[in-house]
Enzyme design. Sequence first.
Site, PDB file in Angstrom:
ATOM      1  N   ASP A 177      41.737  37.651  44.845  1.00  0.00           N
ATOM      2  CA  ASP A 177      41.660  39.107  44.698  1.00  0.00           C
ATOM      3  C   ASP A 177      40.662  39.708  45.678  1.00  0.00           C
ATOM      4  OD1 ASP A 177      43.300  38.504  42.626  1.00  0.00           O
ATOM      5  OD2 ASP A 177      41.846  38.937  41.050  1.00  0.00           O
ATOM      6  N   TYR A 227      42.247  32.615  30.619  1.00  0.00           N
ATOM      7  CA  TYR A 227      42.192  32.307  32.055  1.00  0.00           C
ATOM      8  C   TYR A 227      41.314  31.084  32.290  1.00  0.00           C
ATOM      9  CZ  TYR A 227      41.552  32.974  37.071  1.00  0.00           C
ATOM     10  OH  TYR A 227      41.525  32.785  38.423  1.00  0.00           O
TER      11      TYR A 227
END
Length: 390
Positions: A177, A227
């Site tokens: 990201d 996650y």
Amino acid sequence: MAEMIDSLREAFAAQFGEGGDIRTYFAPGRVNLIGEHTDYNGGHVFPCALTIGTYAVARKREDRMLRMYSENFPNEGVITCPLDGLTYRAEDAWANYPKGVIRTAADRGYAADAGFDILYYGTIPNSSGLSSSASIEVLTGEVLRDLFGFDYDNIANAKIGQEAENSFIGVNCGIMDQFAIAMGRKDCAIFLDTATLEYEYAPIAMDGARIVIMNTNHKRGLGESKYNERRAECEQALAELQSVVSVGSLGELTEEMFEKCESAIGSEVRRRRARHAVTENARTIRAVAALRDGDLAEFGRLMNASHISLRDDYEVTGHELDTLVEAAWEVPGVIGARMTGAGFGGCAVCIVREESVDALIKAVCERYESKIGYPATCYVAEIGDGPRRI
Ligand code: GLA
């Protein structure tokens, strides 16, 4: 953009007063086209920066205080803290992201020599999987670099953001990201090998097709702990594989190699997690090759296969994302659709023929609301540039 800048500068003056050297900045959000949950497994990713993102207005102070305000969280008010000894504090809410970056940069030798006032405003929906947190991190790195004249490059800025997220916020994310945002380029996706950080820009000239982002409006919720759990499962699977094959990451395994050694993984669940990491990496490499050959149909098929793998092997899609994506698959003119980002809610991404965009949005929104009980939101995405002073 000019109107936005004026109104943010006004909002800044209202919070922090007029005068001085007031500077304005922007960093994008990102959407990942393919290569999901591969970045922390040493695999490939293929994200691009968006034209939506986060703005900041900032001005240095004479003392060593930080004053931070977000137009998105007005109820939190101005969050004030000393520049020195920054630590995570739950009550500082969103401001922990910039604090983490300021702290991490300082730990790496880029210590600000004064405090500053800063106002943020983001146009990325929160918890949508379009990286609003990486956007604010990379933006803060850009502000620091400009205000204090630091000489780190965009890749170093991305690494500072990732380190802040890992060590300060506590989410064990990979580099995708922050890299996609820090290195964003208009009309290009970035083919990144996360093992080496070698990258190539791939022009996305879709020739009559558009990228549509479909938001479940279902916030990730438990996403962060799930996650970290997926990441741990992959690490354990890798350790088990290493007893029979000499590899440093799941990203080093071809599908054929994996099939030969997967029985070394002691649980069926971990075997599926590792299988996703391996097959998704292979799909990403194939998808970029297909795009280069102008074979958008193959790119779309690989996107669909990516979603199925994330649904069945990695189990990070959930009812909302599956509903959106499965509805999109049925619409004539859709080339491919899949969830994007970490999953567990957030957004899906779809490539669709230009003339079918309206039909897609209508069909998907109707189906979603009738099945899920609240509306989805769809946007036609534009691929934009990386962080900059504006
Ligand atoms: C989140 C993380 C990224 C990546 C994706 C899944 O967005 O921040 O590092 O792991 O999930 O591909």
